[in-house]
Design a protein around this motif. Structure first.
Motif, PDB file in Angstrom:
ATOM      1  N   THR A   1      91.508  34.930  30.178  1.00 44.49           N
ATOM      2  CA  THR A   1      90.287  35.627  29.776  1.00 44.49           C
ATOM      3  C   THR A   1      89.220  34.708  29.199  1.00 44.49           C
ATOM      4  O   THR A   1      88.066  34.759  29.608  1.00 44.49           O
ATOM      5  CB  THR A   1      90.624  36.729  28.750  1.00 44.49           C
ATOM      6  N   GLN A   2      89.596  33.855  28.251  1.00 52.62           N
ATOM      7  CA  GLN A   2      88.596  33.014  27.601  1.00 52.62           C
ATOM      8  C   GLN A   2      87.998  32.011  28.586  1.00 52.62           C
ATOM      9  O   GLN A   2      86.788  31.854  28.674  1.00 52.62           O
ATOM     10  CB  GLN A   2      89.208  32.274  26.419  1.00 52.62           C
ATOM     11  N   ARG A   3      88.824  31.343  29.351  1.00 49.78           N
ATOM     12  CA  ARG A   3      88.308  30.362  30.311  1.00 49.78           C
ATOM     13  C   ARG A   3      87.558  31.050  31.452  1.00 49.78           C
ATOM     14  O   ARG A   3      86.637  30.493  32.014  1.00 49.78           O
ATOM     15  CB  ARG A   3      89.424  29.484  30.845  1.00 49.78           C
TER      16      ARG A   3
ATOM     17  N   GLN B   1      85.651  33.725  31.188  1.00 52.08           N
ATOM     18  CA  GLN B   1      84.301  34.022  30.707  1.00 52.08           C
ATOM     19  C   GLN B   1      83.442  32.763  30.644  1.00 52.08           C
ATOM     20  O   GLN B   1      82.269  32.775  31.021  1.00 52.08           O
ATOM     21  CB  GLN B   1      84.371  34.700  29.346  1.00 52.08           C
ATOM     22  N   ILE B   2      84.034  31.676  30.164  1.00 50.73           N
ATOM     23  CA  ILE B   2      83.295  30.412  30.095  1.00 50.73           C
ATOM     24  C   ILE B   2      82.929  29.943  31.497  1.00 50.73           C
ATOM     25  O   ILE B   2      81.792  29.542  31.764  1.00 50.73           O
ATOM     26  CB  ILE B   2      84.120  29.336  29.357  1.00 50.73           C
TER      27      ILE B   2
END
Length: 135
Positions: free
Chosen positions: A85-87, A89-90
């Protein structure tokens, strides 16, 4: 914005001359120096790019080159979907913001930001391949 619109109009004329394969690498600067400096009132210097990556690719590499550039962005975006999820979005923010920036400047051609994008795209690609390998 006035100059950029005139650069776009000049680029559109060049694209119409050779729409499929374009004029070749580095041709925009050459053609502007040869015929373009008289077509844009008030612009006194040379011009390396039309300040738009999409127009630059279309002039130099034709619609085939533009399609390859868009496919590159598409693949980079699609590879971010496989990340956590975090990567994700980035990665998606990186690709989308860069695609928008390419409308206003020749990011891949002239700036450090273009080098940063290529580096980050490579990191995302390598990371997504490594995740597939260890699943």
């Amino acid at each position: 914005w006035g100059f950029r619109l005139q650069f776009a109009k000049f680029s559109a004329g060049l694209i119409k001359e050779r729409p499929l394969l374009g004029h070749g690498t580095g041709s925009f600067k050459y053609l502007f120096d040869k015929i373009g400096h008289n077509t844009i009132p008030g612009w006194t210097g040379s011009l390396n790019t039309p300040h738009n990556d999409y127009l630059l690719f279309a002039v130099q590499f034709g619609l085939i080159g533009l399609a390859i550039l868009l496919y590159f962005f598409y693949r980079a975006f699609m590879l971010t979907i496989k990340l956590d999820t975090q990567r994700k979005q980035i990665g998606q923010a990186l690709v989308v913001s860069f695609m928008i920036s390419c409308c206003c400047n020749a990011m891949l051609y002239t700036t450090v930001v273009g080098h940063f994008f290529i580096l980050m795209a490579c990191v995302l690609l390598v990371h997504s391949k490594n995740e597939e390998k260890y699943d």
